[in-house]
Design an enzyme around this catalytic site. Sequence first.
Site, PDB file in Angstrom:
ATOM      1  N   ASP A  51       0.842  -1.573  -0.386  1.00 46.89           N
ATOM      2  CA  ASP A  51      -0.317  -0.294   0.045  1.00 46.89           C
ATOM      3  C   ASP A  51       1.336   1.304   0.022  1.00 46.89           C
ATOM      4  O   ASP A  51       0.378   2.543   0.051  1.00 46.89           O
ATOM      5  CB  ASP A  51      -0.654   0.088   0.818  1.00 46.89           C
ATOM      6  N   LYS A 120      -1.102  -9.601   3.038  1.00 46.99           N
ATOM      7  CA  LYS A 120      -0.256  -9.308   4.080  1.00 46.99           C
ATOM      8  C   LYS A 120      -1.434  -8.203   4.422  1.00 46.99           C
ATOM      9  O   LYS A 120      -1.750  -7.420   4.047  1.00 46.99           O
ATOM     10  CB  LYS A 120       0.970  -8.759   2.968  1.00 46.99           C
ATOM     11  N   GLU A 122      -1.460  -5.548   7.868  1.00 48.84           N
ATOM     12  CA  GLU A 122      -1.046  -4.906   9.792  1.00 48.84           C
ATOM     13  C   GLU A 122      -1.429  -5.209  10.762  1.00 48.84           C
ATOM     14  O   GLU A 122      -2.552  -5.024  11.131  1.00 48.84           O
ATOM     15  CB  GLU A 122      -0.736  -4.028   9.220  1.00 48.84           C
ATOM     16  N   GLU A 189       9.004  -4.309  10.820  1.00 47.49           N
ATOM     17  CA  GLU A 189       9.308  -3.177  10.095  1.00 47.49           C
ATOM     18  C   GLU A 189       9.997  -2.175  11.248  1.00 47.49           C
ATOM     19  O   GLU A 189       9.474  -2.062  12.071  1.00 47.49           O
ATOM     20  CB  GLU A 189       7.886  -2.245   9.059  1.00 47.49           C
TER      21      GLU A 189
HETATM   22  O1  KIV Z   1       4.199  -1.154   1.704  1.00 47.70           O
HETATM   23  C1  KIV Z   1       4.712  -1.594   1.493  1.00 47.70           C
HETATM   24  O2  KIV Z   1       5.377  -1.111   0.667  1.00 47.70           O
HETATM   25  C2  KIV Z   1       4.891  -2.159   2.567  1.00 47.70           C
HETATM   26  C3  KIV Z   1       6.649  -2.996   3.055  1.00 47.70           C
HETATM   27  C4  KIV Z   1       7.624  -1.835   2.587  1.00 47.70           C
HETATM   28  C5  KIV Z   1       6.849  -3.885   4.078  1.00 47.70           C
HETATM   29  O3  KIV Z   1       4.807  -2.863   3.984  1.00 47.70           O
END
Ligand code: KIV
Length: 271
Positions: A51, A120, A122, A189
Site C-alpha cells: 500500500d 499481507k 498489518e 519493520e
Molecule cells: O507497503 C509496503 O511497501 C510495505 C513494505 C515496505 C513492507 O508494507
Amino acid sequence: MSVHTEIKKVTTETFRKMKISGEKISVLTAYDYTMAYLADEGGVEAILVGDSAANVMAGHETTLPITLEQMIYHAQSVSRGIKRAMLVVDLPFGTYQSDPVQAYHSAVRIMKETGAAAVKIEGGLEIKDSIKAILNAGIPVMGHLGLTPQSINKFGSFKLRAKEDAEAEKLISDAKLLEELGCFSVVIEKIPAALGEQVTKELNIPTIGIGAGNQTDGQVLVIHDLLGLNKNFKPKFARKYLNLHEQIVSAVAQYVSDVKSTDFPNKEESF
Ligand code: KIV
C-alpha cells in the site's frame, strides 16, 4: 515437442523450505507491469504490491488513502509481469481491521481479481479474528509488525519501533501468535537489529525485515528506494543501488534541449 519450459513459481512452501535451509528471501515492491517484470527477471522470490503505492505512485503523505479498488488495479498490472515470483498484495487501511467478515471479503476480492498468491495485513492480537477469517478461506497471510504505516496516526512518527521492553515483548508475542494462527511469514519493520534477530530465532516461519537488521530470514524494500527514484527520501535502512532520479531528470533535460534545437528527430528517426 514444446519449446516452452515451465517456470516453477515461488510458493509459501518455497518460503518454508528457505527458512529451513537458511537461504535468504528477497522481496521487492512493485505497483505496475514494467517494474514487476524487471523485479521478476532480477530474481526476487516475492513481489509485494504494497500500500506504499499510496506514497510512491499517488504522492500521498501516508498509506491511508489508498482503496481496495486501487490496490486491485495495481495488483492486476503487476500480476501480468510476473513469471516466477510469488505475488503478495497488501490489504489497505479500513478493509480488515474491525470486522472478520469484511476482512474475508476484501481478501477474497484480491485473490479472485488479481491472481495473488497471498495477502499481507498489518497488526497482531488486535486483528486476530480477521486473520483467522482469511486463513480459514485458504488464503495465505503474510503478517506485518513493528512500524506498521497504517497506524502512523497512533505512532505519531515514522521513528524506530519496539525500542522499549514492553513494545518489544508485545512484538514477540504478536509474532508468535501470527505463527500459531497459520501465517506463512511476517514482515518486521524498523525495529532494533537485535530484536529482529531474536524474533527470527524464535519463529519457525520466515521473518522478512525492512530496517530490522541482517539476521532476518529475508529482506523487503520499496523498489523506488532501491532505484534511487526519489531524491528527497533517503531512509537509513534502504540501500540505493542506482541514482535513477538524477539519470531520468538529465535524460529528460537532454530531450527538451534536442526538441528545441531540432536535433530530435534526426533523419534516421524520420520517415
Ligand atoms: O507497503 C509496503 O511497501 C510495505 C513494505 C515496505 C513492507 O508494507
